[in-house]
Design a protein around this motif. Structure first.
Motif, PDB file in Angstrom:
ATOM      1  N   CYS A  32       4.354  22.348  20.452  1.00  0.00           N
ATOM      2  CA  CYS A  32       5.340  23.098  21.230  1.00  0.00           C
ATOM      3  C   CYS A  32       5.023  22.832  22.691  1.00  0.00           C
ATOM      4  N   HIS A  34       6.160  24.287  25.230  1.00  0.00           N
ATOM      5  CA  HIS A  34       6.110  25.521  26.037  1.00  0.00           C
ATOM      6  C   HIS A  34       4.710  26.112  26.073  1.00  0.00           C
ATOM      7  N   CYS A  35       4.074  26.235  24.898  1.00  0.00           N
ATOM      8  CA  CYS A  35       2.745  26.870  24.869  1.00  0.00           C
ATOM      9  C   CYS A  35       1.637  25.866  24.567  1.00  0.00           C
ATOM     10  N   CYS A  58       9.190  28.723  18.011  1.00  0.00           N
ATOM     11  CA  CYS A  58       7.754  28.468  17.928  1.00  0.00           C
ATOM     12  C   CYS A  58       7.069  29.582  17.130  1.00  0.00           C
ATOM     13  N   ASN A  60       4.488  30.964  17.792  1.00  0.00           N
ATOM     14  CA  ASN A  60       3.865  31.899  18.733  1.00  0.00           C
ATOM     15  C   ASN A  60       4.872  32.829  19.403  1.00  0.00           C
TER      16      ASN A  60
END
Ligand SMILES: [Zn+2]
Length: 72
Positions: A32, A34-35, A58, A60
């Motif tokens: 991912c 983003h994270c 995601c 998360n």
């Protein structure tokens, strides 16, 4: 407000809702962006917004707001 949907058949849901060509396997590992986490595809989550649109997210989420378009 996004509401999490509980998906019982993750294979079927992904087959019906994956937005791109070449759907990954549930056992594939992706990142991912983003994270920056590496996750197993089958751990994805689904959230629905107030318009009823369902987002493949995601694992998360909700801490990470990455969705299927952020998987590499
Ligand atoms: Zn993420």
């Amino acid at each position: 407000m996004m509401k999490e949907l509980i998906i019982t058949d993750k294979q079927k849901y992904l087959e019906e809702n994956y937005p791109f060509e070449g759907m990954p396997k549930l056992t594939d590992k992706l990142e991912c962006i983003h994270c920056s986490s590496i996750f197993t595809v089958g751990d994805y989550k689904v959230y629905k917004d107030e318009t009823g649109f369902e987002f493949i997210c995601c694992p998360n989420a909700p801490e990470c707001n990455g969705t299927v378009i952020d998987w590499i």
